[in-house]
Design a protein around this motif. Structure first.
Motif, PDB file in Angstrom:
ATOM      1  N   ASP A 225       0.797  -1.229   0.000  1.00 23.00           N
ATOM      2  CA  ASP A 225       0.000   0.000   0.000  1.00 23.00           C
ATOM      3  C   ASP A 225       0.826   1.274   0.000  1.00 23.00           C
ATOM      4  OD1 ASP A 225       1.023  -0.314   2.503  1.00 23.00           O
ATOM      5  OD2 ASP A 225      -0.846   0.111   3.576  1.00 23.00           O
ATOM      6  N   SER A 226       2.138   1.193  -0.080  1.00 25.83           N
ATOM      7  CA  SER A 226       2.971   2.399  -0.057  1.00 25.83           C
ATOM      8  C   SER A 226       4.209   2.199  -0.924  1.00 25.83           C
ATOM      9  CB  SER A 226       3.390   2.746   1.377  1.00 25.83           C
ATOM     10  OG  SER A 226       4.192   1.717   1.925  1.00 25.83           O
ATOM     11  N   VAL A 227       4.753   3.337  -1.353  1.00 29.00           N
ATOM     12  CA  VAL A 227       5.961   3.352  -2.184  1.00 29.00           C
ATOM     13  C   VAL A 227       6.960   4.305  -1.561  1.00 29.00           C
ATOM     14  CG1 VAL A 227       6.913   3.829  -4.470  1.00 29.00           C
ATOM     15  CG2 VAL A 227       4.605   2.877  -4.265  1.00 29.00           C
ATOM     16  N   LEU A 228       8.216   3.892  -1.481  1.00 32.38           N
ATOM     17  CA  LEU A 228       9.276   4.727  -0.930  1.00 32.38           C
ATOM     18  C   LEU A 228      10.347   4.950  -1.985  1.00 32.38           C
ATOM     19  CD1 LEU A 228      10.450   6.140   1.609  1.00 32.38           C
ATOM     20  CD2 LEU A 228      11.690   4.015   2.074  1.00 32.38           C
ATOM     21  N   ILE A 229      10.680   6.222  -2.246  1.00 39.46           N
ATOM     22  CA  ILE A 229      11.703   6.596  -3.220  1.00 39.46           C
ATOM     23  C   ILE A 229      12.888   7.199  -2.486  1.00 39.46           C
ATOM     24  CG2 ILE A 229      12.262   8.029  -5.208  1.00 39.46           C
ATOM     25  CD1 ILE A 229       9.375   7.947  -6.033  1.00 39.46           C
ATOM     26  N   LEU A 230      14.076   6.634  -2.718  1.00 35.75           N
ATOM     27  CA  LEU A 230      15.323   7.192  -2.190  1.00 35.75           C
ATOM     28  C   LEU A 230      16.043   7.856  -3.339  1.00 35.75           C
ATOM     29  CD1 LEU A 230      16.586   4.258   0.085  1.00 35.75           C
ATOM     30  CD2 LEU A 230      15.166   6.219   0.716  1.00 35.75           C
ATOM     31  N   ASN A 231      16.100   9.176  -3.343  1.00 36.86           N
ATOM     32  CA  ASN A 231      16.751   9.931  -4.412  1.00 36.86           C
ATOM     33  C   ASN A 231      18.233  10.109  -4.101  1.00 36.86           C
ATOM     34  OD1 ASN A 231      14.439  10.730  -6.186  1.00 36.86           O
ATOM     35  ND2 ASN A 231      13.702  11.600  -4.268  1.00 36.86           N
ATOM     36  N   TRP A 232      19.073   9.755  -5.068  1.00 31.42           N
ATOM     37  CA  TRP A 232      20.513   9.909  -4.886  1.00 31.42           C
ATOM     38  C   TRP A 232      20.931  11.342  -5.175  1.00 31.42           C
ATOM     39  CZ3 TRP A 232      22.431   5.498  -2.953  1.00 31.42           C
ATOM     40  CH2 TRP A 232      21.786   4.307  -3.263  1.00 31.42           C
ATOM     41  N   SER A 233      21.951  11.789  -4.486  1.00 31.20           N
ATOM     42  CA  SER A 233      22.461  13.137  -4.719  1.00 31.20           C
ATOM     43  C   SER A 233      23.334  13.190  -5.954  1.00 31.20           C
ATOM     44  CB  SER A 233      23.276  13.611  -3.507  1.00 31.20           C
ATOM     45  OG  SER A 233      24.357  12.717  -3.268  1.00 31.20           O
ATOM     46  N   VAL A 234      23.932  12.055  -6.327  1.00 35.88           N
ATOM     47  CA  VAL A 234      24.789  11.966  -7.503  1.00 35.88           C
ATOM     48  C   VAL A 234      24.389  10.707  -8.251  1.00 35.88           C
ATOM     49  CG1 VAL A 234      27.179  11.876  -8.352  1.00 35.88           C
ATOM     50  CG2 VAL A 234      26.648  13.092  -6.235  1.00 35.88           C
ATOM     51  N   SER A 235      24.550  10.705  -9.579  1.00 35.48           N
ATOM     52  CA  SER A 235      24.223   9.531 -10.364  1.00 35.48           C
ATOM     53  C   SER A 235      25.048   8.335  -9.926  1.00 35.48           C
ATOM     54  CB  SER A 235      24.468   9.822 -11.852  1.00 35.48           C
ATOM     55  OG  SER A 235      24.402   8.640 -12.611  1.00 35.48           O
ATOM     56  N   ILE A 236      24.470   7.163 -10.025  1.00 31.90           N
ATOM     57  CA  ILE A 236      25.194   5.950  -9.660  1.00 31.90           C
ATOM     58  C   ILE A 236      26.437   5.792 -10.523  1.00 31.90           C
ATOM     59  CG2 ILE A 236      25.057   3.416  -9.885  1.00 31.90           C
ATOM     60  CD1 ILE A 236      22.364   3.500  -8.665  1.00 31.90           C
ATOM     61  N   ASP A 237      26.354   6.162 -11.786  1.00 31.83           N
ATOM     62  CA  ASP A 237      27.523   6.063 -12.658  1.00 31.83           C
ATOM     63  C   ASP A 237      28.634   6.995 -12.192  1.00 31.83           C
ATOM     64  OD1 ASP A 237      25.256   5.853 -15.423  1.00 31.83           O
ATOM     65  OD2 ASP A 237      26.134   4.243 -14.227  1.00 31.83           O
ATOM     66  N   GLY A 238      28.290   8.039 -11.458  1.00 32.26           N
ATOM     67  CA  GLY A 238      29.284   8.955 -10.932  1.00 32.26           C
ATOM     68  C   GLY A 238      29.537   8.738  -9.463  1.00 32.26           C
ATOM     69  N   ARG A 239      29.256   7.531  -8.981  1.00 32.41           N
ATOM     70  CA  ARG A 239      29.477   7.160  -7.591  1.00 32.41           C
ATOM     71  C   ARG A 239      28.628   8.012  -6.645  1.00 32.41           C
ATOM     72  NH1 ARG A 239      30.848   3.498 -10.034  1.00 32.41           N
ATOM     73  NH2 ARG A 239      32.798   2.366  -9.963  1.00 32.41           N
ATOM     74  N   PRO A 240      27.424   7.561  -6.319  1.00 31.78           N
ATOM     75  CA  PRO A 240      26.512   8.350  -5.491  1.00 31.78           C
ATOM     76  C   PRO A 240      26.931   8.416  -4.040  1.00 31.78           C
ATOM     77  CG  PRO A 240      25.637   6.172  -5.821  1.00 31.78           C
ATOM     78  CD  PRO A 240      26.884   6.241  -6.636  1.00 31.78           C
ATOM     79  N   ILE A 241      26.306   9.318  -3.321  1.00 26.41           N
ATOM     80  CA  ILE A 241      26.524   9.454  -1.882  1.00 26.41           C
ATOM     81  C   ILE A 241      25.177   9.227  -1.210  1.00 26.41           C
ATOM     82  CG2 ILE A 241      27.451  10.920  -0.057  1.00 26.41           C
ATOM     83  CD1 ILE A 241      28.845  12.559  -2.181  1.00 26.41           C
ATOM     84  N   PRO A 242      24.837   7.969  -0.915  1.00 25.33           N
ATOM     85  CA  PRO A 242      23.504   7.697  -0.367  1.00 25.33           C
ATOM     86  C   PRO A 242      23.234   8.373   0.967  1.00 25.33           C
ATOM     87  CG  PRO A 242      24.575   5.695  -1.168  1.00 25.33           C
ATOM     88  CD  PRO A 242      25.613   6.762  -1.135  1.00 25.33           C
ATOM     89  N   ASP A 243      24.288   8.718   1.730  1.00 22.40           N
ATOM     90  CA  ASP A 243      24.068   9.319   3.043  1.00 22.40           C
ATOM     91  C   ASP A 243      23.423  10.700   2.942  1.00 22.40           C
ATOM     92  OD1 ASP A 243      27.168   7.948   4.331  1.00 22.40           O
ATOM     93  OD2 ASP A 243      25.155   7.104   4.252  1.00 22.40           O
TER      94      ASP A 243
END
Length: 457
Positions: free
Chosen positions: A50-68
């Motif tokens: 019943d729900s959807v969660l989106i985690l938006n990255w600050s940098v593209s994965i191809d450019g090595r993201p910073i998930p924190d």
């Protein structure tokens, strides 16, 4: 060999944002059958009924993201309480890195599109039945270019044209920029959603399917070559038939038989219905709620072949980027590599129960680092096989090449791959380096996100 030599750690997504999904319990990512995950180069999406969660990255994965440094967006779609409607499938739809939406499918046959900020951009009823899978793909076979979104349902396949979705989203963004960038509910939009043209095919000749894919454009039958009509090829897997293949007609009206049926059958049913209502009138109920009518246009699906091998059952299907190969897992722990053009199984693996497969592009083993930009021809197509019972991830060269790599893969992991990115024109320049098809590993227990390196050095 150790795992660190062949994978690169990107970061960790562990945090309180995942508590609603059951994070914190060992094996939550793989044991929850209702949890679906979709990866994009800029975001990671989870759906739990019943729900959807989106985690938006600050940098593209191809450019090595910073998930924190990510920020999370929670979406609660408006679902029907009658019958316990729930979210059954999700997939990203990306246009030239300018438009990025999350396509959501429900168990009642609805398709919804949300922006990365949680705005509802589109809602449409496709066909009764649960949406099992959403696929964004491209086909370049037979000299034709076709991009679109395929919707897999038990016994049926629907398809939205990529250009139609792009035009709708661009119009939505230009006319409702406030809705695009801010969160709003469906009632705020007044339910004023335009209808996307949708093609629908019934592919239940050999039983209901659990997964399917449109592999590409195929030649028409010999008797209809002069009509220059387009046909798609579809491969389905299920419990009754492990593998089935169909020729999908894009426009039913161009076929002589289809034209007759489209005119005669509706008129006959309309006459019978009017006559029966005249004889047996039914009392009208003003409070009765009308059922939603399918917005898709039905077309013919011609069965080509099938493979029945009881008690073997098809479980998962993975398509190569060109659509010419398909990896199929079954209930007996086997993996079949199918040539979708010749409908021939060209390779077979045994002893891989509950396995997951993804196609990946790797540099050849003896390839040395080069200062020049990489091109697609520098990479070879491979198949990554995740065997959770063995706790390993293997990479095999296509079609009949050797096993190139074996690494340890902890329990509680899923292998993911970014969705195909829709492009209205070629965005790559001659000086830019080719970005190969990659496989990402998400460890649910530790929250670690890593990527399989395309080079063995």
């Amino acid at each position: 060999m150790t795992r660190r030599l062949h994978t690169s750690e990107l970061g960790c997504i562990a945090g309180e944002d995942l508590s609603d999904l059951g994070a914190g319990k060992e094996g939550w990512l793989v044991e929850n059958q209702s949890l679906v995950v979709s990866l994009d180069t800029h975001a990671l999406a989870f759906a739990n009924r019943d729900s959807v969660l989106i985690l938006n990255w600050s940098v593209s994965i191809d450019g090595r993201p910073i998930p924190d440094t990510r920020h999370a967006v929670k979406i609660v779609p408006e679902l029907s309480p009658v019958g316990n409607e729930y979210v059954s499938a999700i997939e990203w739809f990306v246009v030239d890195d300018e438009i990025r939406v999350l396509v959501v499918g429900t168990s009642f046959g609805y398709v919804m599109m949300f922006s990365v900020h949680g705005s509802l951009l589109h809602r449409q009823f496709v066909n009764p039945g649960m949406i099992l899978k959403l696929r964004v793909q491209q086909d370049t076979t037979q000299g034709a270019l076709s991009q679109g979104v395929s919707i897999v349902m038990p016994g049926a396949i629907a398809r939205f044209e990529g250009s139609e979705i792009k035009n709708l989203l661009q119009l939505r963004k230009s006319t409702n920029s406030l809705f695009w960038d801010n969160k709003f509910h469906e009632k705020d939009s007044g339910n004023a959603f335009s209808v996307l043209p949708c093609q629908l095919w019934n592919v239940n000749k050999y039983g209901f399917c659990v997964d399917a894919a449109i592999t590409g454009v195929m030649p028409p039958p010999l008797m209809e070559i002069q009509l220059s009509q387009r046909y798609y090829c579809a491969v389905t897997i299920g419990d009754d038939a492990v593998i089935s293949a169909y020729r999908l007609s894009v426009d039913n009206s161009r076929s002589l038989v289809g034209a007759i049926l489209s005119k005669v059958v509706p008129a006959t049913f309309s006459t019978i219905s009017s006559f029966s209502k005249f004889i047996w009138p039914s009392p009208s109920d003003p409070n009765r709620k009308k059922k939603p009518e399918p917005t898709s246009q039905s077309a013919r699906a011609f069965p080509l072949t099938c493979l029945k091998d009881h008690p073997r059952k098809g479980e998962k299907l993975t398509l190569s980027p060109s659509g010419t190969l398909a990896a199929i897992t079954d209930s007996l722990g086997r993996i079949l590599l199918l040539d979708t053009q010749a409908f021939v199984v060209v390779r077979l693996w045994k002893g891989y129960r509950e396995a997951s497969c993804l196609f990946v592009e790797m540099l050849p083993t003896k390839e040395k680092p080069s200062p020049n930009p990489r091109t697609k021809s520098d990479f070879c197509l491979c198949l990554a096989i995740h065997a959770p019972r063995k706790g390993i991830l293997e990479v095999w060269q296509m079609r009949t090449g050797p096993r190139l790599l074996t690494i340890q893969c902890p329990k509680g992991c899923r292998i993911l791959q970014p969705t195909y990115r829709y492009s209205s024109a070629s965005q790559s320049s001659p000086s830019s380096s080719y970005i190969p098809l990659q496989v990402f590993i998400l460890n649910g227990d530790s929250g670690e996100v890593s990527v399989l390196n395309p080079s063995f050095h």
